[in-house]
Design an enzyme around this catalytic site. Structure first.
Site, mmCIF file in Angstrom:
data_model
loop_
_atom_site.group_PDB
_atom_site.id
_atom_site.type_symbol
_atom_site.label_atom_id
_atom_site.label_comp_id
_atom_site.label_asym_id
_atom_site.label_seq_id
_atom_site.Cartn_x
_atom_site.Cartn_y
_atom_site.Cartn_z
ATOM 1 N N ASP A 197 -5.746 -7.400 -7.601
ATOM 2 C CA ASP A 197 -5.602 -7.381 -5.284
ATOM 3 C C ASP A 197 -5.088 -5.135 -5.384
ATOM 4 O OD1 ASP A 197 -5.791 -10.676 -6.062
ATOM 5 O OD2 ASP A 197 -3.262 -10.407 -5.327
HETATM 6 N N1 URA Z 1 -2.301 -12.325 -9.837
HETATM 7 C C1 URA Z 1 -2.119 -11.443 -8.969
HETATM 8 O O1 URA Z 1 -1.365 -12.455 -8.154
HETATM 9 N N2 URA Z 1 -2.950 -10.705 -8.480
HETATM 10 C C2 URA Z 1 -3.185 -10.434 -9.369
HETATM 11 O O2 URA Z 1 -3.730 -8.860 -8.437
HETATM 12 C C3 URA Z 1 -3.480 -10.598 -10.488
HETATM 13 C C4 URA Z 1 -2.825 -11.613 -11.021
#
Ligand code: URA
Length: 231
Positions: free
Chosen positions: A102
């Protein structure tokens, strides 16, 4: 690898043509003119130019990057810089990002030109564990360990998550190991137990550990051992 082999494999020129260019003084290695076809080339660190043009090492590319906040794992984005914009290599558009983090997650991202290898990193069938360090808003209860291990139903998802390891390392901190990569998975798993992820940082994929020497935004080529460790 020998210099003439490097040049012929990375261009359309035959070894004979390459040797002619070498004789003419058209080739530089790390800024120095070179004429010896048998000279040894370090494919990762040496910079080679032919007639003033940089010549990339032949073969597939494999990199690790320490993703900073605010950067997206996408090839193009209208709003945020992409992880590929941090990579200063010719033909960066041929690179594949092996799974997404993310925009507000930091840490290890693997990037390659090798589609089959990328598939092994991301496909749940290969069970490549991904380790995340998590900081949460509220304390993490011991009961969460079994919930993560048994799999849980997430909102808008009919299939239970695969068994995940949760190691509580401090009141509001834990390490989570996942073998799949669903949308916002770590955040949604903590959401399912009534908690909120405040910080998320990935430090390992399979046996490839994020290099501690890499600052956020920096990358390096993987070693042959790291590449082969993905099965
Ligand atoms: N899980 C999440 O919530 N975000 C990420 O970036 C990776 C795994």
């Amino acid at each position: 690898m020998r210099l003439d082999k490097y040049l012929s494999q990375s261009t359309d020129f035959s070894r004979k043509e390459v040797r002619r260019y070498l004789k003419l003084g058209e080739v530089t290695l790390n800024g120095e003119e070179v004429r010896d076809p048998a000279m040894h080339v370090d494919e990762i660190n040496d910079e080679i130019y032919l007639s003033g043009y940089p010549i990339e090492a032949p073969g597939e590319k494999y990199l690790m990057l320490n993703k900073p906040l605010g950067c997206v794992c996408a090839n193009h984005d209208g709003t945020h810089p992409t992880v590929l914009s941090l990579i200063d290599l010719p033909r960066a558009n041929e690179l594949i990002i092996c799974g997404r983090l993310d925009v507000d997650t930091t840490g290890l991202v693997l990037i390659t030109t090798d589609g089959q290898w990328a598939h092994k990193v991301t496909s749940p069938k290969h069970k490549t564990g991904k380790l995340y360090e998590v900081v949460t808003a509220d304390p993490i209860p011991e009961s969460a360990v079994d919930k993560f291990a048994n799999g849980m139903k997430l909102i808008n998802d009919n299939i239970k998550t695969k068994p995940a390891e949760l190691h509580i390392t401090a009141e509001n901190e834990a390490e989570v190991i996942l073998t799949e990569g669903r949308y916002h998975q770590v955040k949604r798993m903590f959401g399912a137990i009534g908690n909120k992820v405040e910080e998320l940082h990935r430090t390992r994929i399979g046996n490839i550990h994020l290099d501690e020497e890499l600052e956020l935004g920096e990358y390096r080529f993987l070693t042959p051992e790291e590449i082969d460790s993905i099965q």
